[in-house]
Design a protein around this motif. Structure first.
Motif, short mmCIF file in Angstrom:
data_model
loop_
_atom_site.label_atom_id
_atom_site.label_comp_id
_atom_site.label_asym_id
_atom_site.label_seq_id
_atom_site.Cartn_x
_atom_site.Cartn_y
_atom_site.Cartn_z
N SER A 126 -5.39 1.36 -8.59
CA SER A 126 -5.49 2.67 -7.97
C SER A 126 -4.38 2.87 -6.93
O SER A 126 -3.78 3.95 -6.85
CB SER A 126 -6.88 2.80 -7.34
OG SER A 126 -6.88 3.75 -6.34
N THR A 127 -4.10 1.82 -6.16
CA THR A 127 -3.04 1.93 -5.16
C THR A 127 -1.69 2.17 -5.84
O THR A 127 -0.91 3.01 -5.39
CB THR A 127 -2.96 0.64 -4.33
OG1 THR A 127 -4.26 0.35 -3.86
CG2 THR A 127 -2.02 0.81 -3.16
N SER A 129 0.86 -1.17 0.00
CA SER A 129 0.00 0.00 0.00
C SER A 129 0.91 1.23 0.00
O SER A 129 2.12 1.10 0.14
CB SER A 129 -0.88 0.00 1.24
OG SER A 129 -0.08 0.18 2.37
N ASP A 144 -8.71 -1.80 -7.41
CA ASP A 144 -8.10 -1.38 -6.15
C ASP A 144 -6.58 -1.38 -6.27
O ASP A 144 -5.91 -0.45 -5.85
CB ASP A 144 -8.53 -2.30 -5.00
CG ASP A 144 -9.93 -1.97 -4.53
OD1 ASP A 144 -10.28 -0.77 -4.59
OD2 ASP A 144 -10.67 -2.89 -4.14
N HIS A 199 -11.38 5.83 -6.03
CA HIS A 199 -10.47 5.65 -7.17
C HIS A 199 -10.39 6.92 -7.99
O HIS A 199 -9.33 7.37 -8.41
CB HIS A 199 -10.96 4.50 -8.06
CG HIS A 199 -10.95 3.19 -7.36
ND1 HIS A 199 -11.70 2.13 -7.77
CD2 HIS A 199 -10.29 2.77 -6.25
CE1 HIS A 199 -11.51 1.11 -6.96
NE2 HIS A 199 -10.65 1.48 -6.01
#
Lengths: 187, 1032
Positions: free
Chosen positions: B44-45, B5, B41, B78
């Protein structure tokens, strides 16, 4: 108008870079380091206005004094809070003292959002940092100067994450500097 | 696979102290992989991570398409990441902008306010004219959105739209005006509109006059200080167009000045009064007096009472504006302003310096220059080599590093101001600036402010010692860059004084002479660097031209001929080459000295040295140096022959004539009419003689002669052509007598002793040797003056003990008897007040010398001062590159707005402007396209070279990357899955590449080149076909 807002720490590490004109990444970095060099050498008692860094100074001299304003950035204002420098580069249409207030509002808003904000909060939540700035300045024009509305605007976009739990908590603080003294009540 | 992350990335960075670079490279590699994932996800991270790294200068332009993907995600979280990435990374040349347009339009029309905000904030960063016209229709309805937050952001976004596409304002302005006029509008929105109007206002103030009543109401209502500041700024641009506004504005503005506690508002009020020309407009009335006094008083208060550096700074800014129109008001505040020259803060010093130049007069010049000189002398010269500024500026990217101690970063931001208290070293550009300002002040209006030129020459000599070293390139470049050097400016001043002020010519020549001495060089010039060397060129000229004034001609000649002179820049060397024959001529020309053997030996020796010096120069690379060297070499050889050929007198006391070549011929080359300053415009005024025919060729056979010369080669023929060039023309213009200063001007000149004499502050800015010389001179000058009390001459002789010292010594009980009697003619001068002052007051005022300053020679009536003013000689000349008005880095060009009229009534004018606008737009668009093309190609090449660098790291990575990129290039406008598909086989290849090992290295570079070319082509094509792609 405001040309750029920068935040970096005492070592010159950027924490927020926002340029309201499109600029090459490498040029951005050069500008940051030039401004850092200027700002890092200043004594405590110095004023909060910087001479133009070499990158910006080259062409500013050609401006004619006949017109009251022009598009060239002519003012570099900064404030120093603990480990961070907040810098605003702007044209002559902005008021120098009012910009100091603006930075103060920005920091106060962050303080309200993070509860006793520190550099770590801003490192780990740089999206929130950008969102807060976006509530205050859009495209180089100030849209909001009232603290409550800025905080409210950021909160309406979702909860603000605190810094991760296993990081140590913030340290004690000793009130604001001269910003609270009422001298700068320009808001 | 383990995915990080953003938090992990930052943690990781902090844990990889020392190996951040590897860690970041590794992370970016991971991100490249993750961003291709179909999991939104994860994508986007990854994008968030590379956006974070972009802050440190890591290019993320390769991810522009992925940014768009994340932007188009339905999830708000996002979207936010995507939009932030777009704002931070999209540039003018980002090609997915065309595709982003639809996404922007869609999100502007979203029902969710939070979603609408995202494109509103992003549009100012990515907008281009074609996009603007298409987005405009979606933005306009947002001006009436139910949320105030959306409305205010829309107003600002429309303003930015108008900057690239002025037509925006045609439909948008009436609506914005409507919002502004609405009393029930949210104050935040009104404030935002005022901000925008203020930005638009200075471009086209006339369009905003109709709004004045509403704006005035807003100002009077008050409440929001930020808005009030902007309103005042706006009014300052409106008042010159509508003088009636001044009367109306004055009461509320003075009210604010008197009552407000907000310094920013107070300052801007004063600033508005100055900038809006209100001070001028009400001048002469009692009201005006009051306002002026109020403003200046408040400004003074800001500088004195508050003791706040920021207030001091802005007050100086305001004074700087007042000084142009009301110099007397500012000069009343001279005391506080002069204090600022020595402020520890460079920013304040620079402001004060600007201001002081406008305030200077003959009375305060020496004091001001003294202060500045003191600064220059006491601050160490910054060494450019170990100046951190130079090193840091070269670094292009900051690598985030792991802080050793986390507690730093956790410090609360609330405590304010934690900075080192060390005074800053004087930066070089400030130093240069100060020197230039000193020269500017002193030379202002042909030295009208200077009463003591000897002082000025001392100042010039001292300035040389404190000049910062010039950049190495400028010194080596030699020719055009040189005039930029401060050393040259100082030299020009010395030269000017030597020419114009005859009475101090001996002193000026003396100064030039001491500057030239090689053995004094350490003393006269800064100890490190090559600072001030530019002055040599002018000093060389002065000693040559005024060689007869030299006190030590022989040492000067040997300094000129010193072997180190050979290393001087060619420009200086050319001047030297011209100077030493002149000095030699003055040495050799004396006819009264008998041609004795000693004389002959001395002359031969001198000539031998000159010839020795000239010989290597006759092959100097600079053509000018070479030419002069060859000329004088021949002349000297000739003279040397003549000298050795002339027999000396055999007996003592018998006079023998020295060779005529030495006494007559060579000096005749250099004596003649005296040089006088000529006005810059004078040349143009020389009437063209009627019989001057410039059209008929002098020799009709020129072509033939030339071709013949080419065939035959060069043959020196000593016929009349030679004579024509060597003999002076018969109709030589007699020099006009120097234009003396008129009697009335002399009367006006203040008969005043320079301040510094009384204050004795010279010690603080002049070096000890210069002071010692000055003192000696002064002693000499006054030695017969009974009123002069020599500060040092009292040792031993009691009669000269100054009264003041005795008073000081016997402070409590004054023993009258111990006071030695001095022959002061008290009956003439009357009783003195006594005390310490006596010594100074008694010191006689030197009768002010009337210094004759030669003006510029010119013909006919004076030119307008702008042409003939001498300032342009002193002011810095910019190198050609700098002079061109290049666009500032951060500048947002709003010039497009200047042509657009918002005035709806004037339809004819509007049509015209619209037509013009279209035409201009077309031109602009073409220009932009061309520029974009050039810029794009440049960027391409730059990126390619960057990539190439990256490639050298690991072979495996290289090979793989290249393939993937090719896939990307080919699939550029095509959605991601295709690229994914092509990327799969590359992975298989990976193993093979590993085996191939180093053999692939050579190929790789070539392959990269090919890819680059291919890509370039592709881009060009897509740009030419921009419109069709957009329609797809």
């Amino acid at each position: 108008m405001i040309n750029a807002v920068l935040v970096f720490n005492n070592a010159g590490q950027p924490r927020l870079t926002k340029f309201y004109t499109q600029l090459e990444t490498s040029v951005q970095q050069r500008l940051i380091s030039e401004i850092f060099t200027l700002v890092a050498n200043r004594p405590n008692s110095a004023c909060n206005f910087l001479p133009l860094p070499p990158l910006l100074a080259s062409s500013s001299k050609s401006s004619t004094p006949s017109t009251p304003h022009n598009d060239t950035p002519s003012l570099v204002t900064y404030r120093h809070y603990a480990t961070l420098y907040f810098i605003v580069i702007s044209t002559s249409t902005e008021s120098p003292l009012a910009l100091l207030d603006l930075i103060q509002v920005f920091v106060q808003a962050l303080d309200g959002l993070f509860e006793n904000v520190c550099e770590l909060d801003l490192i780990f939540n740089f999206e929130t940092l950008h969102a807060t700035l976006a509530e205050m300045i859009v495209g180089g024009v100030v849209v909001e100067t009232q603290l409550e509305k800025v905080v409210e605007g950021v909160r309406s976009q979702g909860t603000v994450a605190k810094r991760p739990v296993n990081e140590k908590g913030g340290m004690g603080f000793a009130g604001f500097g001269r910003g609270d003294g009422g001298v700068w009540a320009g808001r | 696979m383990f995915e990080k992350s953003l938090y992990d990335l930052i943690r990781g960075l902090r844990n990889h102290k020392g190996t951040e670079k590897e860690y970041i490279d590794e992370s970016i590699k991971e991100c490249r992989k993750e961003i291709r994932s179909t999991d939104m996800d994860l994508k986007s991270t990854a994008l968030m991570k590379i956006t974070y790294l972009e802050m440190f200068g890591h290019d993320m332009s390769w991810a522009s398409f992925n940014v768009l993907e994340v932007m188009s995600s339905p999830k708000w979280r996002h979207k936010r990441t995507g939009y932030l990435a777009a704002v931070q990374s999209y540039r003018r040349d980002t090609d997915v902008l065309l595709l982003a347009e639809n996404q922007l339009k869609k999100d502007i029309s979203s029902p969710t306010p939070a979603v609408i905000s995202l494109p509103l904030v992003a549009i100012p960063h990515v907008i281009n004219p074609s996009m603007a016209s298409s987005v405009l229709s979606d933005l306009l309805p947002r001006l009436t959105h139910s949320h105030a937050a959306i409305r205010k952001k829309t107003v600002v976004t429309l303003y930015r739209l108008a900057l690239v596409y002025p037509e925006t304002l045609r439909p948008a302005w009436p609506k914005i005006k409507e919002r502004l006029q609405d009393d029930r509008e949210d104050p935040s929105v009104t404030a935002a509109i005022v901000n925008v109007v203020c930005e638009l206002g200075w471009r086209r103030p006339q369009d905003f006059l109709p709004l004045a009543p509403r704006l005035f109401d807003l100002l009077v209502e008050g409440g929001n200080n930020w808005m009030a500041i902007k309103l005042i700024k706006l009014f300052a641009t409106l008042t010159p167009l509508e003088p009636r506004l001044i009367k109306k504005l004055l009461p509320p503005l003075t009210k604010i000045i008197r009552e407000t506690s907000a310094m920013s508002l107070l300052y801007e009020c004063i600033n508005g009064i100055i900038q809006g020309g209100i001070l001028e407009a009400v001048e002469g009335t009692t009201e005006g007096e009051e306002v002026a006094r109020l403003c200046v008083g408040k400004l003074r208060g800001m500088m004195v009472i508050e003791g706040d550096a920021n207030l001091k700074y802005v007050a100086l800014l305001a004074f700087d504006k007042i000084v142009r129109s009301h110099p007397y008001l500012v000069s009343q505040q001279q005391d506080v302003i002069l204090e600022c020259i020595d402020d520890p803060d460079i920013s304040i010093r620079m402001r004060a310096l600007d201001l002081v130049v406008g305030m200077v007069n003959s009375g305060n010049l020496t004091a001001i220059v003294g202060r500045l000189m003191r600064q220059l002398r006491h601050a160490p010269i910054a060494n450019s080599a170990n100046n951190p500024a130079n090193d840091r500026a070269r670094a292009t990217a900051v690598t985030p590093y792991a802080e050793s101690d986390d507690s730093d970063a956790e410090e609360s931001l609330r405590p304010h101001e934690q900075r080192s208290d060390q005074p800053p070293p004087l930066p070089e550009d400030y130093r240069i600036n100060v020197i230039r300002r000193i020269l500017e002040m002193c030379s202002h209006d042909t030295y009208s402010n200077i009463t003591d030129f000897e002082w000025y020459i001392d100042v010039l000599v001292q300035l040389v010692r404190v000049s910062p070293s010039t950049k190495a390139t400028a010194a080596e470049g030699g020719d055009s860059d040189q005039s930029d050097d401060v050393g040259c400016s100082i030299g020009r001043e010395l030269q000017n004084v030597a020419i114009r002020v005859k009475s101090v010519r001996p002193e000026a020549v003396d100064a030039a002479q001491s500057l030239l001495f090689v053995d004094l060089r350490d003393q006269m010039f800064p100890s490190s660097g090559n600072g001030g060397q530019g002055v040599l060129e002018y000093a060389g000229w002065v000693v040559g031209e005024f060689a007869s004034y030299l006190t030590k001609p022989e040492p000067v000649l040997s300094s000129l001929l010193h072997p180190t002179s050979l290393q001087l820049p060619s420009k200086t060397l050319t001047v030297y080459l011209q100077a030493f024959p002149k000095v030699f001529a003055s040495l050799a020309s004396d006819e009264q000295i008998s041609w004795t053997p000693e004389r002959k030996t001395l002359m031969s020796l001198l000539m031998a040295r000159i010839i020795h010096f000239l010989e290597p120069l006759s092959t100097h690379p600079n053509i000018e140096v070479q030419e002069r060297a060859v000329e004088y070499l021949e002349l000297m050889r000739l003279a040397s022959e003549a000298a050795s050929g002339t027999d000396t007198g055999t007996e003592h006391g018998e006079f023998t004539d020295p060779p005529l070549l030495l006494t007559q011929a060579i000096p005749a080359l250099f004596v003649g009419a005296e040089l006088n300053p000529v006005a810059p415009g004078a040349q143009r005024k020389v009437p063209i003689p009627d019989d001057l025919d410039l059209d008929t060729p002098i020799n009709p056979n020129l072509q033939y002669l030339l071709s013949q010369a080419e065939l035959e080669g060069f043959e020196p023929d000593e016929d009349d052509v030679y004579a024509a060039y060597t003999e002076p023309p018969a109709s030589f213009n007699e020099p006009q007598p120097p234009t003396a200063i008129s009697a009335s001007e002399r009367l006006d000149a203040p008969h005043k002793e320079p301040v510094s004499y009384q204050n004795a502050t010279e010690d603080e800015y002049l070096d000890p040797d210069i002071i010692a010389r000055r003192k000696a001179e002064r002693r000499e000058r006054y030695k017969d003056d009974p009123f002069y009390i020599d500060p040092e001459g009292d040792r031993g002789s009691g009669a000269a003990t100054p009264l003041g010292r005795i008073v000081r010594e016997n402070n409590t009980e004054l023993d009258i008897d111990s006071i030695p009697i001095m022959h002061l003619e008290l009956e003439k001068r009357g009783p003195s007040p006594g005390g310490e002052e006596i010594a100074r007051q008694r010191s006689p005022r030197r009768a002010p010398r009337r210094v004759e300053i030669m003006g510029d020679e010119t013909l006919g009536p004076d030119e307008p001062p702008s042409h003939s003013s001498r300032e342009d000689l002193v002011s810095p000349r910019f190198a050609p590159g700098q002079a061109r008005g290049k666009k500032n880095l951060l500048q947002v060009d709003s010039s497009g707005l200047g042509t657009l009229s918002l005035d709806d009534d004037d339809s004819s004018g509007r049509k015209l402007t619209r037509f013009e606008l279209e035409q201009k737009e077309q031109e602009d668009a073409e220009m932009k396209r061309a520029l974009a093309e050039v810029e794009r190609l440049r960027l391409e090449m730059q990126r390619a070279s960057e990539r190439l660098e990256v490639k050298h790291e690991t072979l495996v990575k290289k090979k793989k990357k290249k393939k993937v990129r090719r896939a990307e290039v080919e699939a550029a406008p095509v959605p991601e899955p295709v690229a994914e598909g092509e990327a799969v086989p590359v992975k298989k290849k990976k193993k093979k590449v590993k085996l191939e090992g180093e053999d692939a290295a050579g190929e790789d570079g070539q392959a990269e080149g090919a890819v680059k070319k291919k890509k370039k082509k592709r881009r060009v094509v897509s740009m030419d076909e921009g419109a069709p792609v957009q329609e797809e």
